[in-house]
Design a protein around this motif. Structure first.
Motif, PDB file in Angstrom:
ATOM      1  N   VAL A 394       0.815  -1.208   0.000  1.00  0.00           N
ATOM      2  CA  VAL A 394       0.000   0.000   0.000  1.00  0.00           C
ATOM      3  C   VAL A 394       0.848   1.256   0.000  1.00  0.00           C
ATOM      4  CG1 VAL A 394      -2.034  -0.982   1.083  1.00  0.00           C
ATOM      5  CG2 VAL A 394      -0.265   0.006   2.507  1.00  0.00           C
ATOM      6  N   ARG A 395       2.128   1.106   0.300  1.00  0.00           N
ATOM      7  CA  ARG A 395       2.948   2.302   0.356  1.00  0.00           C
ATOM      8  C   ARG A 395       3.664   2.585  -0.969  1.00  0.00           C
ATOM      9  NH1 ARG A 395       4.070  -0.225   5.006  1.00  0.00           N
ATOM     10  NH2 ARG A 395       2.693   0.385   6.692  1.00  0.00           N
ATOM     11  N   THR A 396       3.358   1.812  -1.978  1.00  0.00           N
ATOM     12  CA  THR A 396       4.044   1.986  -3.249  1.00  0.00           C
ATOM     13  C   THR A 396       3.192   2.787  -4.223  1.00  0.00           C
ATOM     14  OG1 THR A 396       4.738  -0.278  -2.845  1.00  0.00           O
ATOM     15  CG2 THR A 396       5.403   0.705  -4.936  1.00  0.00           C
ATOM     16  N   ILE A 397       3.630   3.969  -4.526  1.00  0.00           N
ATOM     17  CA  ILE A 397       2.888   4.783  -5.498  1.00  0.00           C
ATOM     18  C   ILE A 397       2.911   4.082  -6.850  1.00  0.00           C
ATOM     19  CG2 ILE A 397       2.979   6.944  -6.822  1.00  0.00           C
ATOM     20  CD1 ILE A 397       3.892   8.329  -4.261  1.00  0.00           C
ATOM     21  N   GLY A 398       1.770   3.996  -7.467  1.00  0.00           N
ATOM     22  CA  GLY A 398       1.734   3.448  -8.822  1.00  0.00           C
ATOM     23  C   GLY A 398       1.492   1.962  -8.898  1.00  0.00           C
ATOM     24  N   ALA A 400      -1.156   0.213  -7.818  1.00  0.00           N
ATOM     25  CA  ALA A 400      -2.523  -0.051  -8.265  1.00  0.00           C
ATOM     26  C   ALA A 400      -2.619   0.215  -9.760  1.00  0.00           C
ATOM     27  CB  ALA A 400      -3.509   0.829  -7.505  1.00  0.00           C
ATOM     28  N   GLN A 401      -1.907   1.240 -10.200  1.00  0.00           N
ATOM     29  CA  GLN A 401      -1.915   1.568 -11.614  1.00  0.00           C
ATOM     30  C   GLN A 401      -1.358   0.410 -12.435  1.00  0.00           C
ATOM     31  OE1 GLN A 401       1.044   4.357 -12.699  1.00  0.00           O
ATOM     32  NE2 GLN A 401       0.342   4.530 -14.812  1.00  0.00           N
ATOM     33  N   THR A 404      -3.908  -2.521 -12.375  1.00  0.00           N
ATOM     34  CA  THR A 404      -5.140  -2.304 -13.140  1.00  0.00           C
ATOM     35  C   THR A 404      -4.830  -2.186 -14.630  1.00  0.00           C
ATOM     36  OG1 THR A 404      -4.977   0.073 -12.662  1.00  0.00           O
ATOM     37  CG2 THR A 404      -6.428  -1.217 -11.260  1.00  0.00           C
ATOM     38  N   THR A 405      -3.656  -1.659 -14.945  1.00  0.00           N
ATOM     39  CA  THR A 405      -3.259  -1.586 -16.352  1.00  0.00           C
ATOM     40  C   THR A 405      -3.092  -2.995 -16.920  1.00  0.00           C
ATOM     41  OG1 THR A 405      -2.129   0.501 -15.937  1.00  0.00           O
ATOM     42  CG2 THR A 405      -1.529  -0.656 -17.937  1.00  0.00           C
ATOM     43  N   ALA A 408      -6.563  -4.439 -17.438  1.00  0.00           N
ATOM     44  CA  ALA A 408      -7.265  -3.801 -18.562  1.00  0.00           C
ATOM     45  C   ALA A 408      -6.655  -4.234 -19.898  1.00  0.00           C
ATOM     46  CB  ALA A 408      -7.215  -2.283 -18.418  1.00  0.00           C
ATOM     47  N   ILE A 414     -12.855  -5.369 -14.189  1.00  0.00           N
ATOM     48  CA  ILE A 414     -12.682  -5.593 -12.754  1.00  0.00           C
ATOM     49  C   ILE A 414     -14.034  -5.429 -12.069  1.00  0.00           C
ATOM     50  CG2 ILE A 414     -11.542  -4.750 -10.664  1.00  0.00           C
ATOM     51  CD1 ILE A 414      -9.300  -3.679 -12.491  1.00  0.00           C
ATOM     52  N   ILE A 417     -12.483  -4.243  -6.429  1.00  0.00           N
ATOM     53  CA  ILE A 417     -11.116  -4.037  -5.952  1.00  0.00           C
ATOM     54  C   ILE A 417     -11.191  -3.827  -4.457  1.00  0.00           C
ATOM     55  CG2 ILE A 417      -8.962  -2.717  -6.113  1.00  0.00           C
ATOM     56  CD1 ILE A 417      -9.903  -1.469  -8.661  1.00  0.00           C
ATOM     57  N   GLN A 419      -8.493  -2.813  -1.721  1.00  0.00           N
ATOM     58  CA  GLN A 419      -7.134  -2.499  -1.299  1.00  0.00           C
ATOM     59  C   GLN A 419      -7.210  -1.609  -0.084  1.00  0.00           C
ATOM     60  OE1 GLN A 419      -4.525   0.284  -3.402  1.00  0.00           O
ATOM     61  NE2 GLN A 419      -3.718   0.383  -1.320  1.00  0.00           N
ATOM     62  N   MET A 427      -6.640  -6.999  -3.672  1.00  0.00           N
ATOM     63  CA  MET A 427      -7.507  -8.075  -4.137  1.00  0.00           C
ATOM     64  C   MET A 427      -8.403  -7.592  -5.282  1.00  0.00           C
ATOM     65  SD  MET A 427     -10.290 -10.153  -1.822  1.00  0.00           S
ATOM     66  CE  MET A 427      -9.230 -10.197  -0.391  1.00  0.00           C
TER      67      MET A 427
ATOM     68  N   ILE B 397     -14.345  -1.607 -18.810  1.00  0.00           N
ATOM     69  CA  ILE B 397     -12.966  -2.098 -18.774  1.00  0.00           C
ATOM     70  C   ILE B 397     -12.013  -0.912 -18.821  1.00  0.00           C
ATOM     71  CG2 ILE B 397     -11.209  -3.323 -20.135  1.00  0.00           C
ATOM     72  CD1 ILE B 397     -13.388  -5.337 -20.859  1.00  0.00           C
ATOM     73  N   GLN B 401      -8.016   1.511 -14.275  1.00  0.00           N
ATOM     74  CA  GLN B 401      -6.685   1.856 -14.787  1.00  0.00           C
ATOM     75  C   GLN B 401      -6.555   3.367 -14.958  1.00  0.00           C
ATOM     76  OE1 GLN B 401      -6.121   0.833 -18.826  1.00  0.00           O
ATOM     77  NE2 GLN B 401      -3.963   1.406 -18.833  1.00  0.00           N
ATOM     78  N   THR B 404      -6.455   5.078 -11.465  1.00  0.00           N
ATOM     79  CA  THR B 404      -5.224   4.848 -10.700  1.00  0.00           C
ATOM     80  C   THR B 404      -4.034   5.503 -11.402  1.00  0.00           C
ATOM     81  OG1 THR B 404      -4.990   2.683 -11.757  1.00  0.00           O
ATOM     82  CG2 THR B 404      -5.981   2.724  -9.578  1.00  0.00           C
ATOM     83  N   ALA B 408      -1.587   8.129  -9.651  1.00  0.00           N
ATOM     84  CA  ALA B 408      -0.142   7.868  -9.609  1.00  0.00           C
ATOM     85  C   ALA B 408       0.627   8.994 -10.291  1.00  0.00           C
ATOM     86  CB  ALA B 408       0.176   6.530 -10.270  1.00  0.00           C
ATOM     87  N   ASN B 413       0.034   8.440  -3.242  1.00  0.00           N
ATOM     88  CA  ASN B 413      -0.142   7.044  -2.880  1.00  0.00           C
ATOM     89  C   ASN B 413      -1.605   6.773  -2.522  1.00  0.00           C
ATOM     90  OD1 ASN B 413       0.542   4.405  -2.303  1.00  0.00           O
ATOM     91  ND2 ASN B 413       0.850   4.866  -0.128  1.00  0.00           N
ATOM     92  N   ILE B 417      -8.607   1.417  -1.795  1.00  0.00           N
ATOM     93  CA  ILE B 417      -9.511   1.441  -2.952  1.00  0.00           C
ATOM     94  C   ILE B 417     -10.708   0.596  -2.591  1.00  0.00           C
ATOM     95  CG2 ILE B 417      -9.861   1.027  -5.417  1.00  0.00           C
ATOM     96  CD1 ILE B 417      -6.911   0.799  -5.798  1.00  0.00           C
ATOM     97  N   GLN B 419     -13.861  -0.666  -4.658  1.00  0.00           N
ATOM     98  CA  GLN B 419     -14.682  -0.709  -5.863  1.00  0.00           C
ATOM     99  C   GLN B 419     -15.424  -2.017  -5.872  1.00  0.00           C
ATOM    100  OE1 GLN B 419     -13.108  -1.387  -9.881  1.00  0.00           O
ATOM    101  NE2 GLN B 419     -15.192  -2.175 -10.058  1.00  0.00           N
TER     102      GLN B 419
END
Lengths: 448, 448
Positions: A394-398, A400-401, A404-405, A408, A414, A417, A419, A427, B397, B401, B404, B408, B413, B417, B419
C-alpha cells in the motif's frame, strides 16, 4: 541448531530415506528430525496413513483385519530390507498394530493410535538407518519428547507446558528422530493432531528447542510466484513473510498447513521450504520481517468459486443498523462470508460459492427482501479472486496503476477491488472465465 | 405538468420575485409552485426563518418581542411595496404572528407555527404578484392542499393518505402557490418538516400530482462535475441519476437535501435543478435511469475528515466472529463507522474523524486489545476520500486503470480502494494533504 521435518514423499521408500540420510549428514546443525508417515511413491500409490485409517474402520466394524494389516507390513518390510537395517523394527511395528487391535480402548482412541503408526514407524526406521550410516541417532517417542496435548482425538491442541520440557531435548548429543502428527495427554493417552499434523509437530519442536531454523522438506524446490498451471516455469520465491504466506494460501496456494506454523510464528523462527530431491536448491524462506529493500510483489495468487450478493437501497447509508440486520440474517441461515465491502447506498457480500448452495439462495433472498426492503438485490456467481501479494504494497505509489493496467490490457473487467484493508495484498474480483488471461497479464507485468 | 419549487434566494426580494413571475409565465406547464421563506439578499444578510426562530426563542423566554417582529415585517413590507401589490397581505402576516404569540399553545407548537410564517407569507405574496401580472393564481394552505403529517414538531413525516388528496389539485384551473416546509396533523395542528423542508414539500407535491417534472430553482446553473474550489470553471453535469446524486452528496457535494427527494424518487419523477437568475441554462436533470449510451463518469466528489483503524492478526480469517466482536465494541462505545473493508488477516474500519474523538481513542484501542488480542492495531488520521461517480462504472474495462493512473501521475499514494460494493462509484482513500493534486489530476483525465 535446526529442526528438519520430512514429509510423506521424503520417507515413501528406501531410496528417499537414503536422500534424507544424506541431507542430515550434510549439516551437523540438523539435530532434531520430525517425520511423516510414508507417502505415495507414484501417483496411483496409497499413503500408509490412508491404509491405517481403512484398517481402523474395518476393525471398528468388526471386520477381518488380516488382509488390511498385510499390505502395510509389506511396505515397511520393503523399506527395512532395502535399507539393510535390523528386522527387529518390523517386529515392533507389527506388535504395536496387534496390541492396538486387541486393546480394550474405545474406537476413537484405537483409531488415533492406529493413525500414529505411520509416523512412529518412519521415525524408528530413520533412526536405525542413521545409526547404520554412522550418525549417532535416537528415536524419541512424543511422550518422552514432552509433547503434551489436549484430549481431543483427531484434533489435539498443544499444551503450553510442553515447551519447557521440549527445550531439554537440546541437551542430547545424538540426532533425535521424533514422529510427527501425535502427542500424549497428561494421562498418557495417545492423541493425534488434525491431518497434516507432522507440520504441527515440526513447528512445536522448533519453538520448543528455540531452533535457529525450521526446515520443511517436501518435493518442490520452492514456492512459485504464480500457479504453474497459468504460467510455465514461473519465478521462484526466495523469501516470504508469514503474512505474505497467509495471503497466498488464501487464494489457491497450498504453501503450507498455515495453522501448523503458529508456534514457529509466535517465536519468530524462520522456516525454510526445501526439496528432499534437490537439497542444493535454496528453497523458500518464511520469515517474520523483511528488510525494506526486499519489499516487493512476491506472488500472484488466485482462486475461483466465489460469488457475491449485491444489495442496494436508496438512503441505505442513513439507515442505522442496516448492516447488522443483514449480517444477522446471514448468521441465522448459517452463511459465512469473506468480505462485505460497502458503498453509500449499497453493499456487497463476497462469499465462497460452496457457502451459498442454490437451495438456500431463494430463502435468503426472500428474508433479505422481507426484512430490509432493498431496492435491488442480486446474486452474481462464477467470480474469481486474484491477490497480488507483497508486504508494504500500500505504500508503493503506482502499484494499483500497474495492476489495473495489466488487467485492462488483458481486456478484463474488474468487478471488485479491495485495497487498503490489507497492507500485504491487493484483491481483485473478476469473472472466473477471465482468470487465465488476467493472471498471465499480471505475471507479465510484475515478473517478466 | 410541472411542479416548480423556488428556494430562499429566489424569493429574497422583489427583484427576485419578478424573475420568478417571468419563469412561471414562460411555461404554462408550471402549474404548482412551492416556495421557501425569503433568504439572504447579500452575504451578510439574515434569512427570514432565522429571524423567526430568534423571535420564537425570545418569546418563549418571556422577552420583549416587538423589536424582533419589526425587522421581519420590514422585509415583507419592502417586498410588497416594491411589487406594488395590495398591503392587505402585510396585515394578514402581522395578524398571523400576533395570534401565534398570544395563543395558548405549547412552546414547541408556537415555535413550529412561527417558523412557518416565512414560507406562508412568501406564498401569499407570490400568488398576489402573479395575479397582478395577469397570471390567474391562488395561494393554497398546506392543510387545504392535503399535506397531512405526523405529530413530530420540527421533524414531520408525510402520511401516505396525503397523496390521494394532493392529486385532486390537478383539477384546478389556476396556478397554485403552496408554502413549503410544513403540513398539518389530522387534528389540524401545524407541524414543520426538518430544516430545508421546502424541498420536501416540493417533492411531495410532485409525487402527489404525478408531475412530469419537478423543477428545483436555486441560484446555480447546474451541478458541477467537481468542486470549483479545486478546478476553475469545471464542466456542468447535464444528467444525473438519483444514485449518482447520492454518491456525490456523500463526499462533499451538497447537491440536494437528499432525503427530501424520497417521494419523487419513489414515483420516478425526474427532477431538474435550475437557476432563477439564468432560467435559460439547461440545468441538471436527476432521473431514475439513464440510457446506456449516457453512462459515463459524471463527477468527482471528495471530502476530508476521515480516519481508519487498522487491525491485523495472524489467522484472523479463521477466527469465527472476529468481525462481530469488533463491531460490538464499536457499537458499545457509540462509534458509527462508514466502511469495514477486510483482508485475510486484517481489517480496516473507515470512519469520520468527528466520530472518533481523541478522548475516546485510547479506551477503544484498549478494549480491542483486551478482547481481541490483535498482533497490530493502529489509527491513521487525516484521510480524504475521493469518489469517482457514474452509473455502470464497474462494467467499464479500463476505468480503474484510468483512475489509478491519474492518481499515480500526481505522485499520490493510494491508501485504500473500494470498488465493487457500488455499481455507481469507485472510492479512493488518500492522505488529506494530497487531495488537491489528486482531484486535479483525476479531473484532467476524465473531463479535459
Amino acid at each position: 541448531m535446526k529442526v528438519a521435518k520430512f514429509g510423506g514423499s521424503s520417507v515413501a521408500n528406501a531410496e528417499q530415506l537414503r536422500k534424507v540420510g544424506n541431507i542430515i549428514k550434510a549439516d551437523p546443525q540438523r539435530r532434531f528430525i520430525v517425520v511423516s508417515a510414508p507417502g505415495k511413491r507414484f501417483k496411483s500409490d496409497r499413503k500408509i496413513t490412508d491404509m491405517l485409517i481403512e484398517l481402523g474402520e474395518v476393525h471398528c466394524n468388526n471386520g477381518q483385519t488380516d488382509e488390511y494389516v498385510y499390505p502395510i507390513m509389506q511396505r515397511f518390510n520393503e523399506i527395512v530390507e532395502e535399507l539393510n537395517i535390523s528386522g527387529e523394527i518390523l517386529e515392533s511395528i507389527s506388535q504395536s498394530i496387534q496390541s492396538i487391535l486387541h486393546s480394550k480402548n474405545s474406537d476413537p482412541e484405537k483409531m488415533d493410535a492406529l493413525k500414529s503408526i505411520g509416523e512412529d514407524s518412519s521415525a524408528k526406521i530413520l533412526s536405525a538407518y542413521l545409526n547404520h550410516i554412522g550418525i549417532s541417532a535416537k528415536y524419541v517417542n512424543p511422550q518422552d519428547a514432552g509433547i503434551l496435548v489436549s484430549n481431543e482425538p483427531g484434533n489435539a491442541k498443544i499444551l503450553p507446558e510442553s515447551y519447557e520440557k521440549i527445550y531439554n531435548l537440546r541437551d542430547s548429543e545424538e540426532v533425535l528422530v521424533i514422529p510427527g502428527f501425535f502427542g500424549y495427554t497428561k494421562n498418557g493417552k495417545l492423541i493425534t493432531f488434525s491431518r497434516g499434523g507432522s507440520d504441527i509437530t515440526g513447528s512445536i519442536v522448533a519453538a520448543g528447542v528455540k531452533a535457529g531454523l525450521y526446515e520443511n522438506f517436501t518435493d518442490v524446490d520452492s514456492v512459485f510466484s504464480v500457479n504453474p498451471a497459468f504460467v510455465k516455469d514461473p519465478q521462484k520465491i526466495t523469501t516470504l513473510t508469514y503474512k505474505e504466506m497467509r495471503e497466498l494460501s488464501y487464494a489457491g496456494f497450498s504453501v503450507f498447513h498455515d495453522e501448523a506454523l503458529i508456534p514457529a510464528y509466535k517465536d519468530e523462527i524462520p522456516v525454510c521450504i526445501k526439496n528432499t530431491n534437490n537439497p542444493e536448491a535454496p528453497g523458500t524462506y518464511i520469515v517474520s520481517e523483511k528488510k525494506p529493500s526486499e519489499k516487493c510483489v512476491v506472488g500472484i495468487a488466485s482462486d475461483t468459486g466465489f460469488c457475491s450478493i449485491y444489495i442496494s437501497k436508496y438512503l441505505m447509508n442513513r439507515e442505522i443498523g442496516f448492516g447488522r440486520k443483514l449480517f444477522h440474517i446471514l448468521e441465522d441461515e448459517g452463511i459465512s462470508f469473506e468480505h462485505a465491502p460497502s458503498g453509500i447506498d449499497d453493499m456487497s457480500i463476497i462469499l465462497r460459492e460452496s457457502g451459498l448452495p442454490i437451495a438456500k439462495e431463494k430463502k435468503i433472498l426472500q428474508r433479505i427482501q422481507a426484512d430490509l426492503h432493498p431496492d435491488l438485490i442480486s446474486i452474481h456467481r462464477n467470480l474469481a479472486m486474484i491477490m497480488i501479494v507483497g508486504e508494504g504494497l500500500v505504500r508503493t505509489i503506482g502499484l494499483a496503476q500497474k495492476a489495473t493496467t495489466a488487467i485492462a490490457s488483458a481486456n478484463v473487467n474488474i468487478e471488485m477491488i479491495n485495497q487498503g484493508s490489507s497492507e500485504v495484498s491487493m484483491m481483485f474480483g473478476i469473472k472466473a472465465e477471465d482468470l487465465d488471461k488476467a493472471v498471465k497479464s499480471l505475471y507479465h507485468v510484475f515478473f517478466e
